[in-house]
Motif scaffolding. Sequence first.
Motif, PDB file in Angstrom:
ATOM      1  N   MET A   1       0.666  -1.048   0.106  1.00 13.12           N
ATOM      2  CA  MET A   1      -0.215   0.265   0.475  1.00 13.12           C
ATOM      3  C   MET A   1       0.893   1.190  -0.198  1.00 13.12           C
ATOM      4  O   MET A   1       1.626   0.764   0.714  1.00 13.12           O
ATOM      5  CB  MET A   1      -1.098  -0.129   1.487  1.00 13.12           C
ATOM      6  N   ASP A   2      -0.037   2.355  -1.054  1.00 11.20           N
ATOM      7  CA  ASP A   2       1.240   3.357  -0.693  1.00 11.20           C
ATOM      8  C   ASP A   2       0.768   4.266   0.734  1.00 11.20           C
ATOM      9  O   ASP A   2      -0.069   4.260   0.850  1.00 11.20           O
ATOM     10  CB  ASP A   2       0.919   4.482  -2.356  1.00 11.20           C
ATOM     11  N   THR A   3       1.674   5.519   0.751  1.00  9.82           N
ATOM     12  CA  THR A   3       1.470   5.727   1.990  1.00  9.82           C
ATOM     13  C   THR A   3       1.028   7.064   1.409  1.00  9.82           C
ATOM     14  O   THR A   3       0.876   7.900   0.492  1.00  9.82           O
ATOM     15  CB  THR A   3       3.242   6.367   2.233  1.00  9.82           C
ATOM     16  N   ILE A   4      -0.333   7.389   2.194  1.00 12.16           N
ATOM     17  CA  ILE A   4      -0.788   8.496   1.584  1.00 12.16           C
ATOM     18  C   ILE A   4      -1.131   9.412   2.710  1.00 12.16           C
ATOM     19  O   ILE A   4      -0.163  10.292   4.656  1.00 12.16           O
ATOM     20  CB  ILE A   4      -2.419   7.920   1.626  1.00 12.16           C
ATOM     21  N   LYS A  33      -9.643   7.111   2.133  1.00 16.38           N
ATOM     22  CA  LYS A  33      -9.034   6.589   0.574  1.00 16.38           C
ATOM     23  C   LYS A  33      -8.504   5.459   1.958  1.00 16.38           C
ATOM     24  O   LYS A  33      -7.856   4.146   1.521  1.00 16.38           O
ATOM     25  CB  LYS A  33      -8.054   7.390   0.439  1.00 16.38           C
ATOM     26  N   LEU A  34      -7.934   6.409   2.860  1.00 16.19           N
ATOM     27  CA  LEU A  34      -7.291   5.573   4.090  1.00 16.19           C
ATOM     28  C   LEU A  34      -7.282   3.903   4.405  1.00 16.19           C
ATOM     29  O   LEU A  34      -7.042   3.369   4.514  1.00 16.19           O
ATOM     30  CB  LEU A  34      -6.280   6.402   5.417  1.00 16.19           C
ATOM     31  N   THR A  35      -8.576   4.232   4.783  1.00 18.05           N
ATOM     32  CA  THR A  35      -9.381   3.255   5.084  1.00 18.05           C
ATOM     33  C   THR A  35     -10.150   2.564   4.430  1.00 18.05           C
ATOM     34  O   THR A  35     -10.083   1.257   4.808  1.00 18.05           O
ATOM     35  CB  THR A  35     -10.686   4.108   6.675  1.00 18.05           C
ATOM     36  N   GLN A  36     -10.359   3.289   3.300  1.00 22.61           N
ATOM     37  CA  GLN A  36     -10.816   1.819   2.039  1.00 22.61           C
ATOM     38  C   GLN A  36      -9.651   2.179   1.020  1.00 22.61           C
ATOM     39  O   GLN A  36     -10.099   2.657  -0.079  1.00 22.61           O
ATOM     40  CB  GLN A  36     -12.359   2.533   1.805  1.00 22.61           C
ATOM     41  N   PRO A  37      -8.203   1.944   1.045  1.00 21.62           N
ATOM     42  CA  PRO A  37      -7.737   2.153  -0.244  1.00 21.62           C
ATOM     43  C   PRO A  37      -8.103   1.068  -1.880  1.00 21.62           C
ATOM     44  O   PRO A  37      -7.322   1.508  -1.999  1.00 21.62           O
ATOM     45  CB  PRO A  37      -6.751   1.133   0.722  1.00 21.62           C
ATOM     46  N   ASP A  38      -8.907   0.479  -1.679  1.00 22.58           N
ATOM     47  CA  ASP A  38      -9.356   0.255  -2.670  1.00 22.58           C
ATOM     48  C   ASP A  38     -10.832   0.515  -3.369  1.00 22.58           C
ATOM     49  O   ASP A  38     -11.212   0.942  -3.438  1.00 22.58           O
ATOM     50  CB  ASP A  38     -10.181  -1.681  -2.939  1.00 22.58           C
ATOM     51  N   GLU A  39     -10.045   1.584  -4.919  1.00 16.40           N
ATOM     52  CA  GLU A  39     -10.447   2.619  -5.647  1.00 16.40           C
ATOM     53  C   GLU A  39     -11.524   2.021  -6.053  1.00 16.40           C
ATOM     54  O   GLU A  39     -12.619   2.519  -6.456  1.00 16.40           O
ATOM     55  CB  GLU A  39      -9.887   3.339  -6.615  1.00 16.40           C
ATOM     56  N   ARG A  42     -14.457   2.166  -3.083  1.00 21.30           N
ATOM     57  CA  ARG A  42     -14.929   3.608  -2.999  1.00 21.30           C
ATOM     58  C   ARG A  42     -15.588   3.843  -3.658  1.00 21.30           C
ATOM     59  O   ARG A  42     -16.905   4.719  -3.199  1.00 21.30           O
ATOM     60  CB  ARG A  42     -13.587   4.356  -2.757  1.00 21.30           C
TER      61      ARG A  42
END
Length: 83
Positions: A1-4, A33-39, A42
Amino acid sequence: MDTIALVPNNSLITETPEEGRQLAVKLARLIVKLTQPDEEKRKQLREVYGNDAMMLIAIGQTVATEFATIAAANNYWKELGNE
């Protein structure tokens, strides 16, 4: 996961209350976006909360909380003469 980056530019300081409000919306979106990283997930969920008045109110409350934090960090923009 990318760092946000949850605090863009590592600062809550903004020039105006309008910029502060825009930052509040951005911060609220970043936490989603952090809590649900799957675009794709979302996008699916937008259809659900976009039609649920209580969820939309909750989103507004989240933005208001973020805005209150930003306003406090900016001393309510008094030091900049934007009262």
